[in-house]
Scaffold this motif. Structure first.
Motif, PDB file in Angstrom:
ATOM      1  N   HIS A 176     -27.707  31.111  -7.170  1.00  0.00           N
ATOM      2  CA  HIS A 176     -28.556  31.599  -8.263  1.00  0.00           C
ATOM      3  C   HIS A 176     -29.775  30.703  -8.459  1.00  0.00           C
ATOM      4  O   HIS A 176     -30.894  31.201  -8.660  1.00  0.00           O
ATOM      5  CB  HIS A 176     -27.744  31.659  -9.561  1.00  0.00           C
ATOM      6  CG  HIS A 176     -26.857  32.852  -9.662  1.00  0.00           C
ATOM      7  ND1 HIS A 176     -27.332  34.142  -9.617  1.00  0.00           N
ATOM      8  CD2 HIS A 176     -25.500  32.951  -9.802  1.00  0.00           C
ATOM      9  CE1 HIS A 176     -26.325  34.987  -9.739  1.00  0.00           C
ATOM     10  NE2 HIS A 176     -25.205  34.292  -9.847  1.00  0.00           N
ATOM     11  N   THR A 230     -22.533  35.903  -1.351  1.00  0.00           N
ATOM     12  CA  THR A 230     -23.484  36.351  -0.320  1.00  0.00           C
ATOM     13  C   THR A 230     -22.851  37.255   0.730  1.00  0.00           C
ATOM     14  O   THR A 230     -23.305  38.379   0.929  1.00  0.00           O
ATOM     15  CB  THR A 230     -24.123  35.126   0.368  1.00  0.00           C
ATOM     16  OG1 THR A 230     -23.093  34.255   0.861  1.00  0.00           O
ATOM     17  CG2 THR A 230     -25.006  34.350  -0.603  1.00  0.00           C
ATOM     18  N   ALA A 238     -32.577  31.320  -5.837  1.00  0.00           N
ATOM     19  CA  ALA A 238     -33.307  32.572  -6.042  1.00  0.00           C
ATOM     20  C   ALA A 238     -34.262  32.464  -7.230  1.00  0.00           C
ATOM     21  O   ALA A 238     -35.405  32.953  -7.170  1.00  0.00           O
ATOM     22  CB  ALA A 238     -32.321  33.715  -6.255  1.00  0.00           C
ATOM     23  N   GLN A 287     -28.802  38.076 -11.895  1.00  0.00           N
ATOM     24  CA  GLN A 287     -30.216  37.726 -11.803  1.00  0.00           C
ATOM     25  C   GLN A 287     -31.075  38.623 -12.693  1.00  0.00           C
ATOM     26  O   GLN A 287     -31.958  38.128 -13.412  1.00  0.00           O
ATOM     27  CB  GLN A 287     -30.680  37.836 -10.347  1.00  0.00           C
ATOM     28  CG  GLN A 287     -30.155  36.742  -9.437  1.00  0.00           C
ATOM     29  CD  GLN A 287     -30.954  35.459  -9.522  1.00  0.00           C
ATOM     30  OE1 GLN A 287     -32.181  35.469  -9.560  1.00  0.00           O
ATOM     31  NE2 GLN A 287     -30.247  34.327  -9.563  1.00  0.00           N
ATOM     32  N   SER A 318     -38.638  32.330  -7.316  1.00  0.00           N
ATOM     33  CA  SER A 318     -39.420  33.257  -8.138  1.00  0.00           C
ATOM     34  C   SER A 318     -40.243  32.559  -9.212  1.00  0.00           C
ATOM     35  O   SER A 318     -40.756  33.205 -10.119  1.00  0.00           O
ATOM     36  CB  SER A 318     -38.487  34.275  -8.801  1.00  0.00           C
ATOM     37  OG  SER A 318     -37.846  35.072  -7.827  1.00  0.00           O
ATOM     38  N   GLU A 348     -27.014  40.237  -7.942  1.00  0.00           N
ATOM     39  CA  GLU A 348     -28.202  40.979  -8.379  1.00  0.00           C
ATOM     40  C   GLU A 348     -28.154  41.299  -9.865  1.00  0.00           C
ATOM     41  O   GLU A 348     -29.172  41.210 -10.570  1.00  0.00           O
ATOM     42  CB  GLU A 348     -28.348  42.254  -7.546  1.00  0.00           C
ATOM     43  CG  GLU A 348     -28.706  41.977  -6.085  1.00  0.00           C
ATOM     44  CD  GLU A 348     -28.988  43.234  -5.290  1.00  0.00           C
ATOM     45  OE1 GLU A 348     -29.038  44.337  -5.898  1.00  0.00           O
ATOM     46  OE2 GLU A 348     -29.147  43.124  -4.067  1.00  0.00           O
TER      47      GLU A 348
END
Length: 263
Positions: free
Chosen positions: A62, A25, A65, A39, A69, A36
């Protein structure tokens, strides 16, 4: 190498010496790039809604996130203090466990992400056991993703630091030739892969349609060496990573590789 010593060192390293949450992070722009890219590879292979097992998921960066979603996520990690941090997020399940012996029924998940275990396992048999466990708990046709640290990028990073490289040149050559970690480093590594070796291990574990991607791409090492990067720099690094993700030799200079296959 003695895996029991590595396992013990993992506990101490991630509990007391290193902040894995910050690495993905705030520690450097490389962390954002790695996050990113990982993911987007996982999500492209397995769109939400789906059930995902995050093996070696640490503090849940991870997992959180993915859960946000619409994924149903379970995190497994061997370090109890990291699992406690992950559990406090509250949007996914988090349990203590070992990649080599997953406490889940066969065909329990649509996808499995192993972002850490392979490079902490010195013996090929242990790595194959972990990969076979990931395949076992993933439903037929689901995706398994396993990260590795490429030995070429680790060697290159050391070669750029004369003090580090000159202190143990034979050890660094051993890493390049055989994937053997350098004993003097505090990071509790077990093995560094070549892309072909990672592909072979996933295939031997029974996964189909195996491919190996460079996660951060050729700008990854540079992004790890600075504390800040502009949005334009990040976008350029991301584009390079996507463009050269499967290009032999260039992908080897990513900070991490991601092997993917179908269960």
């Amino acid at each position: 190498m003695d895996q029991r010593r590595i396992d013990s060192a993992i506990q101490a390293f991630y509990s007391d010496a290193f902040d894995e949450d910050a690495r993905l992070t705030t520690r450097s722009p490389q962390g954002r790039l790695e996050f990113e890219r990982t993911q987007e590879i996982v999500r492209a292979a397995t769109p939400a809604p789906a059930r995902v097992l995050d093996v070696g998921g640490a503090t849940g960066v991870h997992a959180a996130a993915l859960a946000l979603s619409g994924y149903d996520v379970v995190l497994v990690d061997p370090v109890e203090s990291q699992v406690a941090v992950a559990a406090r997020i509250g949007t996914f399940a988090a349990v203590v466990g070992d990649a080599r012996e997953l406490d889940f029924p066969d065909d329990s998940f649509d996808a499995v992400l192993m972002a850490g275990p392979l490079y902490h396992l010195a013996d090929r048999r242990d790595r194959l056991t972990a990969l076979r466990e990931a395949r076992r708990v993933c439903r037929p046709g689901g995706s398994v993703h396993a990260a590795a640290i490429p030995r070429l990028s680790a060697f290159a990073a050391a070669a750029l630091d004369p003090d580090l490289f000159d202190a143990a040149p034979d050890d660094w050559l051993g890493l390049l030739r055989h994937g053997t970690p350098v004993p003097s480093l505090r990071f509790p590594a077990g093995h560094y892969h070549t892309p072909l070796e990672l592909e072979e291990e996933l295939s031997t574990a029974g996964l189909q349609d195996v491919s190996v991607s460079g996660i951060e791409g050729p700008a990854g090492i540079a992004m790890e060496s600075v504390t800040q990067a502009s949005e334009a720099d990040h976008a350029a690094a991301l584009q390079l990573a996507r463009t050269f993700a499967h290009t032999p030799d260039i992908r080897d200079f990513s900070n991490h590789l991601l092997g993917s296959g179908t269960a």
